[in-house]
Design an enzyme around this catalytic site. Structure first.
Site, mmCIF file in Angstrom:
data_model
loop_
_atom_site.group_PDB
_atom_site.id
_atom_site.type_symbol
_atom_site.label_atom_id
_atom_site.label_comp_id
_atom_site.label_asym_id
_atom_site.label_seq_id
_atom_site.Cartn_x
_atom_site.Cartn_y
_atom_site.Cartn_z
ATOM 1 N N LYS A 9 4.738 13.292 -5.422
ATOM 2 C CA LYS A 9 3.861 12.879 -4.332
ATOM 3 C C LYS A 9 3.013 14.062 -3.836
ATOM 4 O O LYS A 9 3.343 15.222 -4.103
ATOM 5 C CB LYS A 9 4.715 12.331 -3.184
ATOM 6 C CG LYS A 9 5.464 11.044 -3.522
ATOM 7 C CD LYS A 9 6.193 10.505 -2.289
ATOM 8 C CE LYS A 9 6.873 9.181 -2.574
ATOM 9 N NZ LYS A 9 7.435 8.572 -1.352
ATOM 10 N N TYR A 49 3.157 -0.285 -3.353
ATOM 11 C CA TYR A 49 4.002 -0.414 -2.160
ATOM 12 C C TYR A 49 3.846 -1.797 -1.525
ATOM 13 O O TYR A 49 3.896 -1.919 -0.298
ATOM 14 C CB TYR A 49 3.665 0.695 -1.160
ATOM 15 C CG TYR A 49 4.166 2.070 -1.570
ATOM 16 C CD1 TYR A 49 5.487 2.270 -1.990
ATOM 17 C CD2 TYR A 49 3.328 3.188 -1.517
ATOM 18 C CE1 TYR A 49 5.955 3.527 -2.355
ATOM 19 C CE2 TYR A 49 3.793 4.457 -1.875
ATOM 20 C CZ TYR A 49 5.108 4.613 -2.291
ATOM 21 O OH TYR A 49 5.580 5.863 -2.640
ATOM 22 N N ASN A 112 8.399 12.602 1.049
ATOM 23 C CA ASN A 112 9.707 12.879 0.467
ATOM 24 C C ASN A 112 9.653 13.233 -1.016
ATOM 25 O O ASN A 112 10.521 12.864 -1.788
ATOM 26 C CB ASN A 112 10.665 11.721 0.760
ATOM 27 C CG ASN A 112 10.108 10.390 0.295
ATOM 28 O OD1 ASN A 112 9.041 10.347 -0.319
ATOM 29 N ND2 ASN A 112 10.828 9.311 0.550
ATOM 30 N N HIS A 115 8.507 9.755 -5.939
ATOM 31 C CA HIS A 115 8.798 8.327 -6.064
ATOM 32 C C HIS A 115 9.578 8.144 -7.361
ATOM 33 O O HIS A 115 9.278 8.789 -8.362
ATOM 34 C CB HIS A 115 7.507 7.496 -6.150
ATOM 35 C CG HIS A 115 7.781 6.112 -6.656
ATOM 36 N ND1 HIS A 115 8.215 5.105 -5.829
ATOM 37 C CD2 HIS A 115 7.736 5.581 -7.917
ATOM 38 C CE1 HIS A 115 8.418 4.008 -6.549
ATOM 39 N NE2 HIS A 115 8.137 4.265 -7.821
ATOM 40 N N GLU A 126 5.911 -0.542 -13.124
ATOM 41 C CA GLU A 126 5.300 0.688 -12.597
ATOM 42 C C GLU A 126 4.757 1.568 -13.724
ATOM 43 O O GLU A 126 3.705 2.202 -13.571
ATOM 44 C CB GLU A 126 6.319 1.444 -11.744
ATOM 45 C CG GLU A 126 6.637 0.672 -10.458
ATOM 46 C CD GLU A 126 7.702 1.319 -9.580
ATOM 47 O OE1 GLU A 126 8.296 2.349 -9.979
ATOM 48 O OE2 GLU A 126 7.940 0.786 -8.473
HETATM 49 P P1 IDP Z 1 12.204 4.806 -1.947
HETATM 50 O O1 IDP Z 1 11.004 5.696 -2.172
HETATM 51 O O2 IDP Z 1 13.440 5.611 -1.671
HETATM 52 O O3 IDP Z 1 12.394 3.781 -3.047
HETATM 53 P P2 IDP Z 1 11.132 2.620 -0.280
HETATM 54 O O4 IDP Z 1 11.911 1.884 0.750
HETATM 55 O O5 IDP Z 1 10.752 1.901 -1.525
HETATM 56 O O6 IDP Z 1 11.953 3.982 -0.586
HETATM 57 O O7 IDP Z 1 9.831 3.156 0.456
HETATM 58 C C1 IDP Z 1 8.782 3.720 -0.302
HETATM 59 C C2 IDP Z 1 8.249 4.944 0.431
HETATM 60 O O8 IDP Z 1 7.734 4.550 1.718
HETATM 61 C C3 IDP Z 1 9.287 6.007 0.754
HETATM 62 O O9 IDP Z 1 9.575 6.871 -0.328
HETATM 63 C C4 IDP Z 1 8.633 6.727 1.911
HETATM 64 O O10 IDP Z 1 7.621 7.632 1.462
HETATM 65 C C5 IDP Z 1 7.964 5.585 2.669
HETATM 66 N N1 IDP Z 1 8.836 5.053 3.727
HETATM 67 C C6 IDP Z 1 9.905 4.233 3.588
HETATM 68 N N2 IDP Z 1 10.461 3.935 4.784
HETATM 69 C C7 IDP Z 1 9.738 4.623 5.713
HETATM 70 C C8 IDP Z 1 9.823 4.729 7.147
HETATM 71 O O11 IDP Z 1 10.692 4.146 7.814
HETATM 72 N N3 IDP Z 1 8.883 5.528 7.740
HETATM 73 C C9 IDP Z 1 7.928 6.185 7.041
HETATM 74 N N4 IDP Z 1 7.795 6.093 5.706
HETATM 75 C C10 IDP Z 1 8.689 5.335 5.037
HETATM 76 MG MG MG Z 2 11.193 2.161 -3.559
#
Ligand code: IDP
Ligand code: MG
Length: 153
Positions: A9, A49, A112, A115, A126
């Site tokens: 990312k 997303y 974070n 992905h 994907e």
């Molecule tokens: P993942 O990346 O661990 O699979 P997902 O729930 O699929 O998590 O969410 C995709 C991305 O959306 C996350 O990696 C993060 O960057 C963002 N995200 C998820 N939940 C939150 C939140 O509560 N606040 C802000 N960003 C979030």
């Molecule tokens: Mg995810």
């Protein structure tokens, strides 16, 4: 051989961690069969997303994912999808276990670092979203004898 999609990312690119993060996957023994830098736009992010479109944080997630180009990677290995999720760690870097990529490299729930596809269905969709067929290379038996026993590979 199972294949999965990883995106480095913008938080990785901004913090000059590209080499370090690629190295974590490489040292684990995942083989890199596709890799490219690309600038994401609204259309691809709204697809990628789609499960988060209605979340209040979606606009800021989209903006954070467009800050710089990302690096898309196809990683392959036995059980690659689950292995990559495991070493990526919990979504929120503040709660992710030490030793995972998110646990070791970030403090954010959103920015974070990586992905990673979360299921075989997601990995297939994907990889198609981010790579043309000819951008994923057949590595043959490269390193296989060192990475796996005969009955595993
Ligand atoms: P993942 O990346 O661990 O699979 P997902 O729930 O699929 O998590 O969410 C995709 C991305 O959306 C996350 O990696 C993060 O960057 C963002 N995200 C998820 N939940 C939150 C939140 O509560 N606040 C802000 N960003 C979030
Ligand atoms: Mg995810």
């Amino acid at each position: 051989m199972e294949k999965t999609l990883v995106l480095l990312k913008p938080s990785t690119i901004q913090r000059a961690l590209i080499g370090e993060i690629i190295s974590r996957f490489e040292k684990k023994g995942l083989r890199i069969s596709g890799m490219k830098m690309m600038q994401l736009d609204d259309a691809i992010l709204e697809q990628h997303y789609s499960h988060l479109l209605n979340k209040p944080f979606f606009p800021s997630l989209k903006a954070s994912m467009k800050k710089t180009p990302v690096i898309a990677m196809c990683l392959e290995g036995v059980d690659a999808i689950a292995v990559v999720r495991y070493i990526t760690g919990y979504t929120n870097g503040r709660k992710a276990d030490a030793g995972t990529i998110r646990g070791d490299y970030c403090m954010s729930n959103q920015q974070n670092i990586v992905h990673a596809s979360d299921s075989p269905e997601a990995a297939e969709a994907e990889l198609k979203r981010f790579f043309k067929q000819e951008e994923i290379y057949d590595l043959g038996d490269l390193n296989m004898d060192r990475l796996y026993s005969v009955d595993e590979a």
